[in-house]
Scaffold this motif. Structure first.
Motif, mmCIF file in Angstrom:
data_model
loop_
_atom_site.group_PDB
_atom_site.id
_atom_site.type_symbol
_atom_site.label_atom_id
_atom_site.label_comp_id
_atom_site.label_asym_id
_atom_site.label_seq_id
_atom_site.Cartn_x
_atom_site.Cartn_y
_atom_site.Cartn_z
ATOM 1 N N PHE A 1 23.173 135.187 84.339
ATOM 2 C CA PHE A 1 24.360 135.355 83.495
ATOM 3 C C PHE A 1 25.657 135.271 84.318
ATOM 4 N N ASP A 2 26.518 134.355 83.907
ATOM 5 C CA ASP A 2 27.845 134.131 84.507
ATOM 6 C C ASP A 2 27.810 133.511 85.896
ATOM 7 N N VAL A 3 26.620 133.259 86.469
ATOM 8 C CA VAL A 3 26.600 132.711 87.830
ATOM 9 C C VAL A 3 25.845 131.386 87.975
ATOM 10 N N GLY B 1 18.994 145.792 85.890
ATOM 11 C CA GLY B 1 19.715 145.066 86.938
ATOM 12 C C GLY B 1 18.768 144.615 88.039
ATOM 13 N N ASN C 1 14.810 138.255 89.608
ATOM 14 C CA ASN C 1 14.579 136.935 89.004
ATOM 15 C C ASN C 1 15.540 135.873 89.526
ATOM 16 N N VAL C 2 16.791 136.238 89.730
ATOM 17 C CA VAL C 2 17.743 135.263 90.303
ATOM 18 C C VAL C 2 17.238 134.831 91.687
ATOM 19 N N LEU D 1 28.131 141.829 73.907
ATOM 20 C CA LEU D 1 27.456 142.316 75.114
ATOM 21 C C LEU D 1 27.931 143.721 75.452
ATOM 22 N N ILE E 1 18.706 141.238 80.014
ATOM 23 C CA ILE E 1 20.021 141.845 79.781
ATOM 24 C C ILE E 1 20.758 141.201 78.607
ATOM 25 N N LEU F 1 25.366 127.801 91.840
ATOM 26 C CA LEU F 1 25.494 129.256 91.785
ATOM 27 C C LEU F 1 26.949 129.619 92.038
ATOM 28 N N VAL F 2 27.535 130.404 91.145
ATOM 29 C CA VAL F 2 28.846 130.990 91.437
ATOM 30 C C VAL F 2 28.552 132.317 92.145
ATOM 31 N N ARG F 3 28.530 132.286 93.480
ATOM 32 C CA ARG F 3 28.171 133.519 94.209
ATOM 33 C C ARG F 3 29.188 134.601 93.954
ATOM 34 N N GLU G 1 13.510 134.715 83.191
ATOM 35 C CA GLU G 1 13.475 135.909 82.340
ATOM 36 C C GLU G 1 14.885 136.471 82.275
ATOM 37 N N GLN H 1 16.815 141.708 87.007
ATOM 38 C CA GLN H 1 17.646 140.502 86.931
ATOM 39 C C GLN H 1 17.856 139.902 88.321
ATOM 40 N N TRP H 2 18.230 140.733 89.331
ATOM 41 C CA TRP H 2 18.487 140.113 90.635
ATOM 42 C C TRP H 2 17.189 139.722 91.324
#
Lengths: 308, 308
Positions: free
Chosen positions: B21-23, B199, B205-206, B190, B229, B152-154, B226, B202-203
C-alpha cells in the motif's frame, strides 16, 4: 556409520535490523556459542555441562532442552541426547543468546540422526526454546542462526522463511552495554497499534533493504535502516542510544539501530576497516558515560550453524 | 536539432500490488494512453485535444496541465507546450489513468527540452497531477509509469524510488467492473491506525514479494500477495470482489487483489496462457452477476513510457 557426537558453532544473531521488526535477522561470524551434542542410550535430553553463563541446566528450564524435546516428540527414536553448552554470548544481550542454544541443539541432533527434518522444521522446534526464553515463539533470531546470512520470516502462519542475499562486504559492529533489559519487558512497552503512516514508512524500508541486499547497493541498505515504530520506544531503555547511533553514522556506518530487543546496539558498514572505525566511535560514547560494554566486529555469516 | 513534437505511449499501472500500500506499483505493456506533446512559442501549457474520456481540458483542471506547469516552474524556458491526449485508460478505473497523463506530459516535455531533469525530478512534477486527481500527491502509479517494471517508493520524505527486477514471465490480468469508486472516497474509508500484528504481516509480505521478484521465485511472489490491511476494507466497495479473487486463484493465478484504489481487480500469473485462463475465470463472475467490465491481459512492461 553416523557420528555419535558433534561439536557445533552457534552464531549470535541480530534480529529486527531496524525496519524489520519480528521478520528480519542476520547471523554473525565471529561471535557465537559452542555446543557438544552426544547420543545416549537413555531417552530424553540432559544438559550435562553449561559454562560461561549462569543459566539453568534442568531440561525443561533450558532453551536447548526444550527445543530438543520438541524435536524428540516428532521423531521415533529409541534413545536420547546429552548436551554441553559453552556460552560465549551473554544471556539478555540482545544478540540471540537463547536462539543460538536452541537452534544449535536441534541442528546438531538432526545431524546425528540422519537429517530427517528440514531446516524449516528445525526452526519450529527451536522456536519452542524462544517461547521459554521470552514468552513468544519468535523466529527472527532462530532463522538466521540456522540458515545463515540475512533471513526474512515472511509469515508465521504458516511459517515461511526466505533466505536473502548477503553482500560480501557487509560487516556488523555490535556493542553491548552491561545493563539488563528483559526481552519480555521490552516487548511489553510496545504499543499494540501503530499509525498507518508509520506502517507505510516501515514497509517501504523493508522493501528497500531487501532490494539493497539483492542488488548489493550499500547506500540503499543504509537509507533503508530506519525504524519509526519500535526504536523510538525501546531506545528509551538503552542509556546513550542516540549518541551511540549518531557517532556510528558519523564514523561511516551505513546505519545503526537496536539489536533485537536490546540493549545491544548494532551498526552495519561496508568493509571491515569501516566497521572497526565505527566500533571505536561507539565505544567512546560508553567510555565517556562510564558504562562497561562488550564490543564485536563481525562479517555477516553466510552459512549459519556449522560443525567445528 | 531537438524535435519539436513527440508522440508517447503512457502505460497503465497497478499500484499497491496487495501488500505494498502506497509504495509498490507495476507498469502494464498493452494498456495505456497516447499523448502528443508539441513545443509552442506561447508560454504555458495548453491541452488542445482530449479524446476517449470526458475530462476537463483547462490547464489547471487537467492533471497533465498541472504536472506540466510544475516542470515549467522549475525550468527557465522561453516558450510553452501544447498537448493532445488520447485516453484509452478510463478515469477512475484504478489503473493509473491520471498518472499516465501527468507522467506522460512531463516525460515528453523533458525529452523536448534536452532532458534537463532526472527521472526522480519528473516523478515529483507528475505527483502534482496526482494531487489534483485525488487530493494526495502519491507516487505509486507515477513511479512505475516512468521507470517501468516494478517500482518501490521506499520513502516520500525524501522521495526515494527503487526499481525492482521484473521476472520475464510475469503477466497481469486486470478486470475493471463498470462501477464508480472515487479515489478520494476509497482513501477516506481507511483507518488511520492499524494493529502492530497486521503491520508485521504486511512488511513480511513486502519483503517476500521483493525477494521473490529478484530471485524470480513465482511461488514466493504468489505467497506474498496478501493484504491484511487495506483489502479487507476497500473490497467492500467492489461488488463480487471475493468471488473474482477466488476464481482467479483457482484458475492458476499466483495472487490477486485490488488494483490501486479500485474498482479494478488484478491478478498476476506466470506466463500469458495462464493469465488468459485467469481472465476467463474473472470475467465469468461478472458475466453471472451481470456487471459490465473491461478486461486486459498484459505482460509487465519493463521500460515504462516510450516514444511511438
Amino acid at each position: 556409520m553416523q557420528a555419535s557426537e558433534i561439536r557445533v558453532f552457534c552464531p549470535a544473531t541480530i534480529a529486527n535490523v531496524s525496519c524489520g521488526f519480528d521478520v528480519l535477522g542476520l547471523a554473525l561470524d565471529s561471535v557465537g556459542d559452542e555446543m557438544v551434542v552426544r547420543k545416549t542410550q537413555e531417552k530424553g535430553i540432559k544438559i550435562i555441562k553449561l559454562t560461561g553463563q549462569d543459566l539453568p541446566t534442568e531440561t525443561l528450564q533450558n532453551v536447548a532442552g526444550v527445543a530438543g524435546l520438541a524435536l524428540l516428540a516428532a521423531f521415533d527414536y529409541n534413545g536420547g541426547f546429552e548436551i554441553e553448552i559453552y556460552k560465549k554470548i551473554k544471556a539478555g544481550s540482545g544478540i540471540g543468546s537463547s536462539a543460538a542454544s536452541s537452534t544449535g541443539a536441534v541442528w546438531a541432533m538432526n545431524q546425528l540422526i540422519g537429517k530427517p527434518f528440514t531446516p524449516l522444521e528445525l526452526v519450529k522446534f527451536a522456536m519452542e526454546g524462544e517461547r521459554l526464553a521470552s514468552g513468544v515463539a519468535h523466529a527472527d533470531n532462530v532463522a538466521p542462526a540456522l540458515f545463515g546470512g540475512f533471513t526474512l520470516v515472511r509469515s508465521y502462519q504458516p511459517l515461511d522463511i526466505v533466505k536473502i542475499n548477503t553482500p560480501k562486504e557487509l560487516f556488523a559492529t555490535v556493542i553491548h552495554p552491561q545493563i539488563e533489559v528483559k526481552t519480555s519487558d521490552s516487548r511489553r512497552i510496545l504499543k499494540t497499534t501503530i499509525s498507518l503512516e508509520d506502517g507505510i514508512k516501515q514497509w517501504g524500508n523493508v522493501g528497500g533493504l531487501i532490494a539493497g541486499l539483492f542488488t548489493e547497493d550499500y547506500d540503499l541498505i543504509g537509507r533503508s535502516l530506519e525504524d519509526h515504530i519500535v526504536e523510538p520506544i525501546r531506545s528509551i531503555l538503552i542509556p546513550g542510544f542516540d549518541s551511540v547511533k549518531q557517532k556510528a553514522i558519523e564514523a561511516g556506518a551505513l546505519g545503526s539501530g537496536i539489536s533485537g530487543s536490546g540493549p545491544s546496539i548494532f551498526a552495519l558498514s561496508k568493509g571491515e576497516v569501516a566497521a572497526k572505525k565505527v566500533a571505536n566511535a561507539m565505544s567512546e560514547v560508553y567510555d565517556k558515560i562510564g558504562i562497561d560494554y562488550d564490543i564485536h566486529v563481525s562479517k555477516v555469516n553466510a552459512e549459519g550453524i556449522k560443525i567445528l
